[in-house]
Motif scaffolding. Structure first.
Motif, PDB file in Angstrom:
ATOM      1  N   SER B 292       1.040  -1.223  -0.081  1.00 10.28           N
ATOM      2  CA  SER B 292      -0.052   0.022   0.464  1.00 10.28           C
ATOM      3  C   SER B 292       0.893   1.292   0.472  1.00 10.28           C
ATOM      4  CB  SER B 292      -0.952  -0.080   1.493  1.00 10.28           C
ATOM      5  OG  SER B 292      -1.909  -1.313   0.963  1.00 10.28           O
ATOM      6  N   ALA B 293       2.013   1.319   0.567  1.00 11.74           N
ATOM      7  CA  ALA B 293       2.921   2.153   0.391  1.00 11.74           C
ATOM      8  C   ALA B 293       3.307   3.043  -0.295  1.00 11.74           C
ATOM      9  CB  ALA B 293       4.054   1.967   1.933  1.00 11.74           C
ATOM     10  N   ILE B 294       4.130   1.086  -1.345  1.00 12.92           N
ATOM     11  CA  ILE B 294       4.236   1.840  -2.761  1.00 12.92           C
ATOM     12  C   ILE B 294       3.150   2.511  -3.954  1.00 12.92           C
ATOM     13  CG2 ILE B 294       4.896   0.948  -5.161  1.00 12.92           C
ATOM     14  CD1 ILE B 294       6.250  -1.322  -3.419  1.00 12.92           C
ATOM     15  N   SER B 295       1.610   1.967  -3.356  1.00  6.89           N
ATOM     16  CA  SER B 295       0.502   1.690  -3.985  1.00  6.89           C
ATOM     17  C   SER B 295       0.267   3.727  -3.976  1.00  6.89           C
ATOM     18  CB  SER B 295      -0.681   1.640  -3.386  1.00  6.89           C
ATOM     19  OG  SER B 295      -0.507   0.142  -3.878  1.00  6.89           O
ATOM     20  N   LEU B 296       0.364   4.049  -1.856  1.00  5.85           N
ATOM     21  CA  LEU B 296       0.302   5.762  -2.282  1.00  5.85           C
ATOM     22  C   LEU B 296       1.266   6.424  -2.438  1.00  5.85           C
ATOM     23  CD1 LEU B 296      -1.042   7.464  -0.799  1.00  5.85           C
ATOM     24  CD2 LEU B 296       0.112   7.292   1.640  1.00  5.85           C
ATOM     25  N   VAL B 297       2.908   6.170  -2.970  1.00  5.55           N
ATOM     26  CA  VAL B 297       3.982   6.564  -3.509  1.00  5.55           C
ATOM     27  C   VAL B 297       3.292   6.688  -5.744  1.00  5.55           C
ATOM     28  CG1 VAL B 297       6.366   6.490  -4.495  1.00  5.55           C
ATOM     29  CG2 VAL B 297       5.558   6.079  -2.160  1.00  5.55           C
ATOM     30  N   PHE B 298       2.409   5.938  -5.794  1.00  2.00           N
ATOM     31  CA  PHE B 298       2.592   5.384  -6.877  1.00  2.00           C
ATOM     32  C   PHE B 298       0.899   6.692  -7.203  1.00  2.00           C
ATOM     33  CE2 PHE B 298      -0.586   4.018 -10.441  1.00  2.00           C
ATOM     34  CZ  PHE B 298       0.516   4.168 -11.296  1.00  2.00           C
ATOM     35  N   PHE B 299       0.289   6.718  -6.484  1.00  2.00           N
ATOM     36  CA  PHE B 299      -0.635   7.700  -7.108  1.00  2.00           C
ATOM     37  C   PHE B 299      -0.195   9.355  -6.502  1.00  2.00           C
ATOM     38  CE2 PHE B 299      -4.084  10.812  -4.147  1.00  2.00           C
ATOM     39  CZ  PHE B 299      -4.925  10.465  -5.228  1.00  2.00           C
ATOM     40  N   VAL B 300       0.985   9.226  -5.657  1.00  2.00           N
ATOM     41  CA  VAL B 300       1.224  11.164  -5.870  1.00  2.00           C
ATOM     42  C   VAL B 300       1.934  11.167  -6.930  1.00  2.00           C
ATOM     43  CG1 VAL B 300       3.316  12.130  -4.719  1.00  2.00           C
ATOM     44  CG2 VAL B 300       1.248  10.786  -3.257  1.00  2.00           C
ATOM     45  N   ILE B 301       2.123  10.425  -7.441  1.00  2.00           N
ATOM     46  CA  ILE B 301       3.627  10.170  -9.123  1.00  2.00           C
ATOM     47  C   ILE B 301       2.748  10.901  -9.724  1.00  2.00           C
ATOM     48  CG2 ILE B 301       4.698   9.396  -9.822  1.00  2.00           C
ATOM     49  CD1 ILE B 301       5.952   7.682  -7.763  1.00  2.00           C
ATOM     50  N   VAL B 302       1.398  10.131  -9.934  1.00  2.00           N
ATOM     51  CA  VAL B 302       0.141  10.094 -11.321  1.00  2.00           C
ATOM     52  C   VAL B 302      -0.231  11.396 -11.110  1.00  2.00           C
ATOM     53  CG1 VAL B 302      -1.596   9.323 -12.117  1.00  2.00           C
ATOM     54  CG2 VAL B 302      -0.033   7.631 -11.476  1.00  2.00           C
ATOM     55  N   LEU B 303      -0.483  11.940  -9.845  1.00  2.00           N
ATOM     56  CA  LEU B 303      -1.624  12.964  -9.326  1.00  2.00           C
ATOM     57  C   LEU B 303      -0.573  14.485  -9.563  1.00  2.00           C
ATOM     58  CD1 LEU B 303      -4.502  13.562  -8.315  1.00  2.00           C
ATOM     59  CD2 LEU B 303      -3.012  14.148  -6.042  1.00  2.00           C
TER      60      LEU B 303
END
Lengths: 307, 317
Positions: B292-303
């Motif tokens: 989930s931490a990886i997903s969160l970082v991924f989301f921040v990058i996308v955003l």
């Protein structure tokens, strides 16, 4: 595939217009072609691009019909001689093709219908109530989901669908609809702008309710855009690998792409079997597409995102 | 997309006659209200349940040590997952790979698709044939395309056979997917091959919205093809452009299927991606919290990238 469908398509484009003339313009291409003889270099570029698509497809088809001995003889381009359907029989049984195909069809059909209905309804409500804050904010809220790709929510999604008893094709269908919704609402609302409100007002004066106006007047007018949205939903759902592979817990209920990837190791060096299975997975969508490509192209290009 | 969002998509567009005022028809307006809400609510609620709630859960899980199957309840571990994440060499490799992939694929695929759309939009003989053929890879699922290209990329595969024949045996093709220098370019080539038809169609739909009289006027003025493109086609495609940019970028950053089928992140992590790492640690290692931490970082990058893109396309418009 010949030029004839193109001519028919043009005829339809010319006749099928919305009630008001101003919403439609002549396709720009009709004008640009004037006096523009197709140049040789242009043709060559177009043909080269087409070859990169046709060659792998040709190899797939010819490999699929070869016998096992022919498939490994090192000449990928040769025609199968004799034609053999052994590959198909083996692949059909090995991957339990009918089951996977059925699941894929159900999931895709559900996604297309759900996306078009939910998207059209929400977009109509939003675009006709744009002067109200609630609807305006809902629009941005619905669009915000576009920036949350599935991988971000994949892990909690698996637990949530498990909890709700949706770790099956039904859950996959719902999720496919959800992840198509933002894009569809964007397309639908843009298109609804081009439908004049005078039409609706006259329907209202005749005493039609909002629902009647929607089903009898607006939804039919939305047809080109519904086709576009439906095609995008079809492609996304039919081709998706990640979501069903993570969400569906029972391997017997997996969609075609997932089954393909699970069984790829079992084909080992039986190229004819593996290519037959690829072909079986590709063929339905390609056949449907070849028969409907006129409407696909028309639907997509008519339902343009207007700036 | 920017301009589409900016502009109200509804009735109050310019030049529309004012709609009948609501107060006059009180009874109708109330049922109308209800109908409007009834049409909107399913979409809003379902989206909340299936996207926004999981998104919030994902953020919460990122700060716990939750595991996929575990006898112990998850406990709050603060930033531990992130500390571990930023010390993880494979994760950094994944970030670099995804950045590389996106930087090449976004301009390449968007540009190629635009060129193809303009070519195919001309009334050349066989236009329908070309449109149909270019769209064929799009209707083929990425899994099947990946399996197909897996075969073509082998050391003795189709691509090397063609290279050998074309150069009369002078050049021997590499072992595409087992070589760290060629694995990512091979994935890129295949991804563009599969996806370019889709974006060609979207460009094509944008081209249809440019009024024909603009081109007629340009023809009368005798402008060059380049000027015609630069001053009519390009500005006319601004809405389509933002839409395509956003969709290709998010797609490129989410790279997963090809990797999962073809290389499993190898060789030597040369094709691993952020999403692949998240799925790997979430399932193979069952570390939900870390994933989930990886997903969160991924989301921040996308955003962040989406915001930057929106900002840039707004500047130009």
């Amino acid at each position: 595939m010949s030029t004839q469908p193109a001519l028919i398509a043009e005829g339809i484009e010319a006749t099928a217009t919305l009630e008001d003339g101003k919403a439609r313009r002549r396709p720009a291409s009709a004008v640009r072609s004037r006096g523009n003889k197709p140049s040789m270099s242009l043709m060559i570029v177009l043909l080269l691009c087409a070859i990169t698509v046709v060659v792998p497809l040709y190899v797939t088809v010819s490999m699929a019909f070869k016998t096992q001995a022919q498939a490994v003889d090192g000449n990928a381009f040769s025609l199968p001689a004799p034609f053999s359907v052994d590959g198909f029989v083996t692949a059909w049984n090995l991957t339990n093709f009918p089951a996977a195909f059925g699941v894929s069809v159900v999931v895709t059909a559900g996604t297309v219908i759900g996306t078009v209905l939910l998207g059209a309804l929400a977009s109509y409500a939003i675009s006709r109530n744009w002067d109200r804050k609630l609807f305006r904010y809902s629009f941005f809220y619905l669009l915000a989901a576009m920036f949350i790709p599935f991988p971000v929510v994949a892990l909690p999604q698996i637990q949530l669908t498990g909890l709700l008893g949706l770790d099956n094709p039904v859950g996959v269908t719902i999720l496919h609809i959800m992840f198509q919704l933002s894009f569809s609402i964007l397309l639908f609302t843009a298109f609804l702008r081009s439908i004049p409100s005078e039409l609706e007002e006259s329907a209202r004066l005749d005493g039609a309710t909002t629902w009647q106006t929607f089903w009898r007047l607006i939804f039919p007018l939305l047809a080109p855009m519904s086709a576009t949205v439906g095609i995008f939903a079809f492609l996304a759902s039919w081709n998706d690998f990640m979501m069903p592979s993570l969400i569906t817990s029972n391997p017997a209920l997996q969609t075609l792409p997932v089954v393909q990837s699970i069984f790829q190791t079992q084909f080992s060096n039986n190229y004819n079997v593996s290519f037959a299975s690829y072909l079986m997975a590709m063929a339905p969508a390609i056949i449907v597409y070849l028969f409907t490509q006129r409407w696909v192209m028309e639907g997509v290009t008519q339902g343009a995102v207007k700036g | 997309m920017t301009s589409t969002i900016e502009r109200p998509p509804a009735a109050p567009a310019a030049g529309r006659p004012a709609r009948p005022s609501r107060p006059k028809r009180d009874r109708t307006s109330k049922t109308e209200n209800l109908a409007g809400l009834a049409m909107l609510t399913p979409a809003v609620l379902l989206l909340a349940l299936f996207i926004f709630v999981p998104a919030i859960l994902a953020f919460g899980l990122a700060f716990t040590n939750a595991r996929l199957i575990s006898p112990y309840p998850a406990t709050f571990v603060g930033l531990d997952n992130f500390v571990r994440l930023f010390a993880d060499a494979a994760f950094f490799r994944a970030l670099i790979n995804v950045g590389y992939f996106a930087l090449v694929v976004v301009p390449l695929q968007a540009g190629l698709a635009l060129v193809m759309a303009i070519l195919v939009n001309k009334k050349v003989r066989g236009t329908t044939f070309f449109r149909t053929v270019y769209f064929l890879p799009v209707v083929t699922s990425m899994v099947v395309v990946s399996l197909l290209w897996l075969f073509m990329y082998r050391q003795d595969g189709l691509i090397n056979v063609i290279i050998d024949r074309v150069t009369f045996g002078l050049v021997t093709g590499p072992d595409w997917l087992n070589d760290t220098t060629t694995s990512m370019p091979a994935i890129i080539l295949m991804s563009v091959w599969q996806g370019v038809g889709f974006h060609m169609i979207i460009w094509l739909s944008g081209l249809q919205t440019i009024p024909a009289d603009l081109y007629e006027a340009a023809d009368l003025d005798g402008v060059s093809p380049w000027q015609r493109f630069r001053y009519i086609t390009w500005p006319g495609l601004s809405a389509t452009r933002s839409l395509i940019l956003v969709t290709i970028t998010i797609q490129a950053l989410s790279l997963f299927t090809q990797i999962s089928v073809m290389t499993q992140g190898g060789p030597l992590n040369s094709t691993t991606t952020v999403v692949y790492e998240a799925v790997e640690s979430g399932f193979a290692q069952q570390e939900t919290g870390y994933a989930s931490a990886i997903s969160l970082v991924f989301f921040v990058i996308v955003l962040l990238i989406s915001v930057v893109q929106r900002f840039l396309s707004r500047e130009k418009a």
